[in-house]
Design a protein around this motif. Structure first.
Motif, mmCIF file in Angstrom:
data_model
loop_
_atom_site.group_PDB
_atom_site.id
_atom_site.type_symbol
_atom_site.label_atom_id
_atom_site.label_comp_id
_atom_site.label_asym_id
_atom_site.label_seq_id
_atom_site.Cartn_x
_atom_site.Cartn_y
_atom_site.Cartn_z
ATOM 1 N N SER A 90 0.826 -1.212 0.000
ATOM 2 C CA SER A 90 0.000 0.000 0.000
ATOM 3 C C SER A 90 0.852 1.250 0.000
ATOM 4 O O SER A 90 1.877 1.307 0.686
ATOM 5 C CB SER A 90 -0.858 0.099 1.263
ATOM 6 O OG SER A 90 -1.046 -1.120 1.864
ATOM 7 N N VAL A 91 0.364 2.216 -0.728
ATOM 8 C CA VAL A 91 0.965 3.552 -0.679
ATOM 9 C C VAL A 91 -0.165 4.503 -0.288
ATOM 10 O O VAL A 91 -1.284 4.384 -0.814
ATOM 11 C CB VAL A 91 1.597 3.934 -2.035
ATOM 12 C CG1 VAL A 91 2.045 5.389 -2.040
ATOM 13 C CG2 VAL A 91 2.776 3.015 -2.337
ATOM 14 N N HIS A 92 0.105 5.385 0.642
ATOM 15 C CA HIS A 92 -0.909 6.329 1.111
ATOM 16 C C HIS A 92 -1.527 7.042 -0.094
ATOM 17 O O HIS A 92 -0.807 7.450 -1.016
ATOM 18 C CB HIS A 92 -0.289 7.347 2.072
ATOM 19 C CG HIS A 92 -1.317 8.178 2.772
ATOM 20 N ND1 HIS A 92 -2.025 9.176 2.138
ATOM 21 C CD2 HIS A 92 -1.775 8.131 4.037
ATOM 22 C CE1 HIS A 92 -2.868 9.719 2.994
ATOM 23 N NE2 HIS A 92 -2.744 9.096 4.160
ATOM 24 N N GLN A 96 0.381 8.264 -4.028
ATOM 25 C CA GLN A 96 0.407 7.238 -5.080
ATOM 26 C C GLN A 96 0.884 7.801 -6.418
ATOM 27 O O GLN A 96 0.880 9.000 -6.636
ATOM 28 C CB GLN A 96 -0.996 6.618 -5.234
ATOM 29 C CG GLN A 96 -1.348 5.761 -4.027
ATOM 30 C CD GLN A 96 -2.740 5.172 -4.071
ATOM 31 O OE1 GLN A 96 -3.450 5.330 -5.046
ATOM 32 N NE2 GLN A 96 -3.129 4.490 -2.998
ATOM 33 N N ASN A 97 1.329 6.891 -7.277
ATOM 34 C CA ASN A 97 1.796 7.231 -8.635
ATOM 35 C C ASN A 97 3.014 8.144 -8.652
ATOM 36 O O ASN A 97 3.185 8.970 -9.541
ATOM 37 C CB ASN A 97 0.654 7.852 -9.466
ATOM 38 C CG ASN A 97 -0.375 6.798 -9.810
ATOM 39 O OD1 ASN A 97 -0.024 5.722 -10.278
ATOM 40 N ND2 ASN A 97 -1.621 7.084 -9.531
ATOM 41 N N GLN A 98 3.872 7.991 -7.631
ATOM 42 C CA GLN A 98 5.131 8.751 -7.602
ATOM 43 C C GLN A 98 6.319 7.800 -7.527
ATOM 44 O O GLN A 98 7.424 8.191 -7.159
ATOM 45 C CB GLN A 98 5.153 9.697 -6.401
ATOM 46 C CG GLN A 98 4.054 10.735 -6.433
ATOM 47 C CD GLN A 98 4.030 11.595 -5.173
ATOM 48 O OE1 GLN A 98 5.077 11.940 -4.627
ATOM 49 N NE2 GLN A 98 2.849 11.913 -4.692
ATOM 50 N N GLY A 99 6.082 6.529 -7.809
ATOM 51 C CA GLY A 99 7.180 5.560 -7.831
ATOM 52 C C GLY A 99 7.485 4.904 -6.489
ATOM 53 O O GLY A 99 8.434 4.118 -6.391
ATOM 54 N N ILE A 100 6.694 5.194 -5.466
ATOM 55 C CA ILE A 100 6.982 4.645 -4.132
ATOM 56 C C ILE A 100 6.682 3.137 -4.089
ATOM 57 O O ILE A 100 7.484 2.346 -3.588
ATOM 58 C CB ILE A 100 6.181 5.413 -3.058
ATOM 59 C CG1 ILE A 100 6.646 6.869 -3.039
ATOM 60 C CG2 ILE A 100 6.348 4.766 -1.677
ATOM 61 C CD1 ILE A 100 5.735 7.824 -2.279
ATOM 62 N N GLY A 101 5.539 2.750 -4.671
ATOM 63 C CA GLY A 101 5.195 1.322 -4.725
ATOM 64 C C GLY A 101 6.288 0.525 -5.436
ATOM 65 O O GLY A 101 6.695 -0.539 -4.975
ATOM 66 N N LYS A 102 6.770 1.068 -6.543
ATOM 67 C CA LYS A 102 7.820 0.372 -7.306
ATOM 68 C C LYS A 102 9.069 0.170 -6.457
ATOM 69 O O LYS A 102 9.689 -0.893 -6.481
ATOM 70 C CB LYS A 102 8.197 1.175 -8.553
ATOM 71 C CG LYS A 102 7.222 0.975 -9.681
ATOM 72 C CD LYS A 102 7.609 1.770 -10.910
ATOM 73 C CE LYS A 102 6.414 1.768 -11.862
ATOM 74 N NZ LYS A 102 6.507 2.755 -12.917
ATOM 75 N N GLN A 103 9.450 1.198 -5.698
ATOM 76 C CA GLN A 103 10.652 1.062 -4.861
ATOM 77 C C GLN A 103 10.448 0.018 -3.775
ATOM 78 O O GLN A 103 11.366 -0.731 -3.444
ATOM 79 C CB GLN A 103 11.002 2.408 -4.238
ATOM 80 C CG GLN A 103 11.561 3.379 -5.257
ATOM 81 C CD GLN A 103 12.495 4.390 -4.612
ATOM 82 O OE1 GLN A 103 13.154 4.105 -3.631
ATOM 83 N NE2 GLN A 103 12.549 5.571 -5.185
#
Ligand SMILES: CC(C)(COP(=O)(O)OP(=O)(O)OC[C@H]1O[C@@H](n2cnc3c(N)ncnc32)[C@H](O)[C@@H]1OP(=O)(O)O)[C@@H](O)C(=O)NCCC(=O)NCCS
Length: 184
Positions: A90-92, A96-103
């Motif tokens: 999960s990303v807050h 979202q959509n700033q590459g955090i999930g990918k990292q």
């Protein structure tokens, strides 16, 4: 924007709960006690918890994302194979959509490799997971049931040939099932 990926700590738990809630609120009902945020808590309280593979993403000291991996079994007709499951991630909603999930996913994959896991399973959106190299689990005859036809179950070999000869039905660790044996 500098993103720090690190292992979760006990004093992150409240923040993590809010992140998972914010990410899943469109899909999950708050009054259901068997949901993605209670899943994370059940995993932590179980013997299946892997702290090295329970990670947060932090920006300026604030936790904004979270990912967990748990042991998973692939049960073939004659053998059972050890693998690893990715869930939940999960990303807050505000980040979202700033590459955090990918990292988070990439960091988890690297740690899982270092820990010696040979493969990784995930249930999720095709486009998102294919970008990390996941392929349909049905390629290996790995499935949620013996039809092996799930369009959302993906697998990734963490070492070359990590899924060679492996096929069967996935069995998540117990925190994923309710008392009726239903999968979250
Ligand atoms: C899915 C999630 C973890 C991705 O994290 P993120 O930081 O927002 O995503 P990233 O910035 O790393 O990646 C963005 C890419 O993912 C895609 N994406 C984001 N959410 C998606 C979703 N729910 N379904 C499909 N694709 C998605 C974006 O379209 C984007 O694609 P692009 O790189 O081709 O432009 C996050 O959006 C989230 O928490 N969603 C709600 C909870 C959820 O669905 N979790 C996954 C199931 S366990």
């Amino acid at each position: 924007m500098e993103i720090l990926i690190r292992k979760e700590k006990q004093n992150d738990y409240d923040e993590i709960r809010e992140i998972i809630k914010s990410a899943f609120k469109a899909i999950e009902k708050d009054d259901n006690d068997f949901n993605e945020w209670t899943l994370a808590e059940r995993i932590r309280q179980s013997e299946y918890y892997i702290n090295d593979l329970s990670l947060v993403a932090e920006i300026d000291g604030k936790v904004v994302g979270h990912i967990m991996f748990t042991p998973l079994k692939i049960k073939g007709s004659n053998a059972s194979y050890e693998s690893l499951d990715l869930a939940p991630v999960s990303v807050h909603a505000d980040f979202q959509n700033q590459g955090i999930g990918k990292q988070l996913v990439r960091a988890g994959i690297e740690t899982a490799k270092k820990l010696g896991y040979k493969s990784l399973i995930v249930m999720g959106h095709p486009k998102y997971y294919q970008s990390f190299g996941f392929e349909l689990a049905s390629k290996w005859k790995i499935g949620l049931d013996n039809n092996f036809d799930s369009k959302y179950l993906f697998a990734l070999e963490l070492v070359e040939g990590g899924l060679e000869g492996v096929s069967g039905v996935v069995e998540y660790c117990p925190p994923f099932y309710n008392e009726k044996g239903e999968l979250i």
